[in-house]
Design a protein around this motif. Structure first.
Motif, PDB file in Angstrom:
ATOM      1  N   ARG A   1       0.739  -1.142  -0.006  1.00  0.00           N
ATOM      2  CA  ARG A   1      -0.083   0.037   0.045  1.00  0.00           C
ATOM      3  C   ARG A   1       0.720   1.052  -0.231  1.00  0.00           C
ATOM      4  N   GLY A   2       2.105   1.084   0.462  1.00  0.00           N
ATOM      5  CA  GLY A   2       2.919   2.347   0.376  1.00  0.00           C
ATOM      6  C   GLY A   2       3.488   2.558  -1.131  1.00  0.00           C
ATOM      7  N   PHE A   3       3.338   1.849  -1.952  1.00  0.00           N
ATOM      8  CA  PHE A   3       3.786   1.910  -3.428  1.00  0.00           C
ATOM      9  C   PHE A   3       2.588   2.782  -3.922  1.00  0.00           C
ATOM     10  N   ILE A   4       1.307   2.642  -3.576  1.00  0.00           N
ATOM     11  CA  ILE A   4       0.327   3.519  -4.147  1.00  0.00           C
ATOM     12  C   ILE A   4       0.238   4.843  -3.732  1.00  0.00           C
ATOM     13  N   PHE A   5       0.767   5.301  -2.519  1.00  0.00           N
ATOM     14  CA  PHE A   5       0.708   6.846  -2.081  1.00  0.00           C
ATOM     15  C   PHE A   5       2.316   7.134  -2.632  1.00  0.00           C
ATOM     16  N   GLY A   6       3.145   6.438  -2.176  1.00  0.00           N
ATOM     17  CA  GLY A   6       4.537   6.557  -2.387  1.00  0.00           C
ATOM     18  C   GLY A   6       4.848   6.935  -3.965  1.00  0.00           C
ATOM     19  N   SER A   7       4.161   6.398  -4.858  1.00  0.00           N
ATOM     20  CA  SER A   7       4.414   6.586  -6.378  1.00  0.00           C
ATOM     21  C   SER A   7       3.591   7.764  -6.869  1.00  0.00           C
ATOM     22  N   ALA A   8       2.587   8.062  -6.329  1.00  0.00           N
ATOM     23  CA  ALA A   8       1.715   9.314  -6.599  1.00  0.00           C
ATOM     24  C   ALA A   8       2.258  10.604  -5.948  1.00  0.00           C
ATOM     25  N   LEU A   9       2.916  10.563  -4.924  1.00  0.00           N
ATOM     26  CA  LEU A   9       3.526  11.578  -4.017  1.00  0.00           C
ATOM     27  C   LEU A   9       4.715  11.938  -4.793  1.00  0.00           C
ATOM     28  N   ALA A  10       5.690  10.927  -4.891  1.00  0.00           N
ATOM     29  CA  ALA A  10       6.767  11.146  -5.877  1.00  0.00           C
ATOM     30  C   ALA A  10       6.784  11.939  -7.016  1.00  0.00           C
ATOM     31  N   HIS A  11       5.840  11.591  -7.664  1.00  0.00           N
ATOM     32  CA  HIS A  11       5.317  12.127  -8.990  1.00  0.00           C
ATOM     33  C   HIS A  11       4.969  13.666  -8.858  1.00  0.00           C
ATOM     34  N   HIS A  12       3.998  13.793  -7.679  1.00  0.00           N
ATOM     35  CA  HIS A  12       3.486  15.286  -7.761  1.00  0.00           C
ATOM     36  C   HIS A  12       4.593  16.114  -6.892  1.00  0.00           C
ATOM     37  N   ALA A  13       5.585  15.467  -6.126  1.00  0.00           N
ATOM     38  CA  ALA A  13       6.509  16.546  -5.371  1.00  0.00           C
ATOM     39  C   ALA A  13       7.856  16.508  -6.273  1.00  0.00           C
ATOM     40  N   HIS A  14       7.919  15.612  -7.316  1.00  0.00           N
ATOM     41  CA  HIS A  14       9.070  15.474  -8.130  1.00  0.00           C
ATOM     42  C   HIS A  14      10.433  15.230  -7.382  1.00  0.00           C
ATOM     43  N   LYS A  15       9.963  14.180  -6.545  1.00  0.00           N
ATOM     44  CA  LYS A  15      11.077  13.369  -5.900  1.00  0.00           C
ATOM     45  C   LYS A  15      11.295  11.841  -6.528  1.00  0.00           C
ATOM     46  N   GLY A  16      12.544  11.444  -6.008  1.00  0.00           N
ATOM     47  CA  GLY A  16      12.748   9.935  -6.525  1.00  0.00           C
ATOM     48  C   GLY A  16      12.006   8.969  -5.720  1.00  0.00           C
ATOM     49  N   LEU A  17      11.822   7.822  -6.242  1.00  0.00           N
ATOM     50  CA  LEU A  17      11.128   6.762  -5.347  1.00  0.00           C
ATOM     51  C   LEU A  17      12.053   5.440  -5.334  1.00  0.00           C
ATOM     52  N   ALA A  18      12.050   5.006  -4.194  1.00  0.00           N
ATOM     53  CA  ALA A  18      12.681   3.847  -4.068  1.00  0.00           C
ATOM     54  C   ALA A  18      11.799   2.612  -3.259  1.00  0.00           C
ATOM     55  N   LEU A  19      11.822   1.748  -3.501  1.00  0.00           N
ATOM     56  CA  LEU A  19      10.896   0.337  -3.031  1.00  0.00           C
ATOM     57  C   LEU A  19      11.556  -0.537  -1.934  1.00  0.00           C
ATOM     58  N   ALA A  20      10.593  -0.560  -1.019  1.00  0.00           N
ATOM     59  CA  ALA A  20      11.047  -1.609  -0.070  1.00  0.00           C
ATOM     60  C   ALA A  20      10.210  -2.870  -0.080  1.00  0.00           C
ATOM     61  N   ARG A  21      10.706  -3.920  -0.368  1.00  0.00           N
ATOM     62  CA  ARG A  21       9.731  -4.792  -0.940  1.00  0.00           C
ATOM     63  C   ARG A  21       9.852  -6.092  -0.026  1.00  0.00           C
ATOM     64  N   LYS A  22       8.752  -6.916  -0.135  1.00  0.00           N
ATOM     65  CA  LYS A  22       8.541  -8.304   0.514  1.00  0.00           C
ATOM     66  C   LYS A  22       9.733  -8.952   0.052  1.00  0.00           C
ATOM     67  N   PRO A  23      10.138 -10.228   0.597  1.00  0.00           N
ATOM     68  CA  PRO A  23      11.359 -10.833   0.185  1.00  0.00           C
ATOM     69  C   PRO A  23      11.192 -11.341  -1.076  1.00  0.00           C
ATOM     70  N   ASN A  24      12.458 -11.571  -1.618  1.00  0.00           N
ATOM     71  CA  ASN A  24      12.691 -12.417  -2.964  1.00  0.00           C
ATOM     72  C   ASN A  24      11.911 -11.505  -4.122  1.00  0.00           C
ATOM     73  N   LYS A  25      11.835 -10.542  -4.117  1.00  0.00           N
ATOM     74  CA  LYS A  25      11.344  -9.752  -5.389  1.00  0.00           C
ATOM     75  C   LYS A  25      12.036  -8.775  -5.878  1.00  0.00           C
ATOM     76  N   LEU A  26      13.250  -8.227  -5.357  1.00  0.00           N
ATOM     77  CA  LEU A  26      13.930  -7.405  -5.860  1.00  0.00           C
ATOM     78  C   LEU A  26      15.117  -8.028  -6.530  1.00  0.00           C
ATOM     79  N   PRO A  27      15.456  -7.691  -7.748  1.00  0.00           N
ATOM     80  CA  PRO A  27      16.657  -8.418  -8.375  1.00  0.00           C
ATOM     81  C   PRO A  27      18.050  -8.329  -7.721  1.00  0.00           C
TER      82      PRO A  27
END
Ligand SMILES: O=P(O)(O)OC[C@H]1O[C@H](OP(=O)(O)OP(=O)(O)O)[C@H](O)[C@@H]1O
Ligand SMILES: Nc1ncnc2[nH]cnc12
Length: 172
Positions: A58-84
């Motif tokens: 759920r943090g992805f939804i608000f995080g991506s919208a806010l990053a776009h709105h505020a012109h900031k970068g977005l990094a992801l904290a993911r559940k295990p074994n999803k990030l390459p």
């Protein structure tokens, strides 16, 4: 507009005794979603940050919208074994279970100042794990923001004890 009206509490989900706040009505209403991002941006402006850390999922939804709105970068904290290229993992407990989060250090520039973002602060377990992840990877944590703080669980006190500055848009 009272954004709490768009976050109804569902009793006994995901565990008996938990009043689960459903974000679906807020997301389905364009005016409410827009107002939520506007208010998140308002509190985010109290922090000096270059990147938002959005916490799955759920943090992805608000995080991506806010990053776009505020012109900031977005990094992801993911559940295990999803990030390459995952480099750091932290296990934690939350209101209704246990989980782990991973980040990849190589995503962020060395001088990144990271604002942690999630929809809900309940026990604080998730945000404390996210803070540990970012700091163990060598980055500065600016603080944490959430849309809704569930106050009776005292997550904010735990964040203070861990020296994490936190602001929420709403409290219930
Ligand atoms: O303060 P805490 O007790 O740690 O609880 C808050 C966390 O719980 C929920 O995430 P969940 O793990 O249910 O994942 P989801 O976003 O995929 O629904 C919520 O989105 C926060 O991340
Ligand atoms: N009561 C709750 N409602 C929605 N998300 C949550 N995450 C942890 N506790 C929660």
């Amino acid at each position: 507009m009272n954004l709490l009206d768009y976050l109804p509490g569902i009793p006994d989900f995901l565990k008996p005794g938990v009043l689960f706040r459903d974000i679906s009505p807020l997301l389905a209403n364009p005016a409410a979603f827009k107002e939520a991002i506007r208010q998140l941006d308002e509190i985010a402006q109290q922090f000096d940050y270059t990147h938002i850390l959005g916490i799955e999922s759920r943090g992805f939804i608000f995080g991506s919208a806010l990053a776009h709105h505020a012109h900031k970068g977005l990094a992801l904290a993911r559940k295990p074994n999803k990030l390459p290229l995952a480099s750091h993992r932290e296990a934690y407990g939350l209101e209704y279970g246990n989980d782990s989060l991973e980040i990849q250090q190589s995503t962020l520039p060395k001088d990144a100042k990271v604002l942690l973002l999630d929809d809900v602060l309940a026990t604080g377990g998730t945000l404390i794990a996210a803070d540990k992840l970012i700091r163990s990877a060598g980055f500065e944590v600016s603080g944490a923001i959430t849309l809704l703080e569930i106050t009776f669980l005292n997550g904010n006190e735990l964040l203070e004890q861990n020296r994490i500055r936190h602001q929420s848009v709403l409290k219930s």
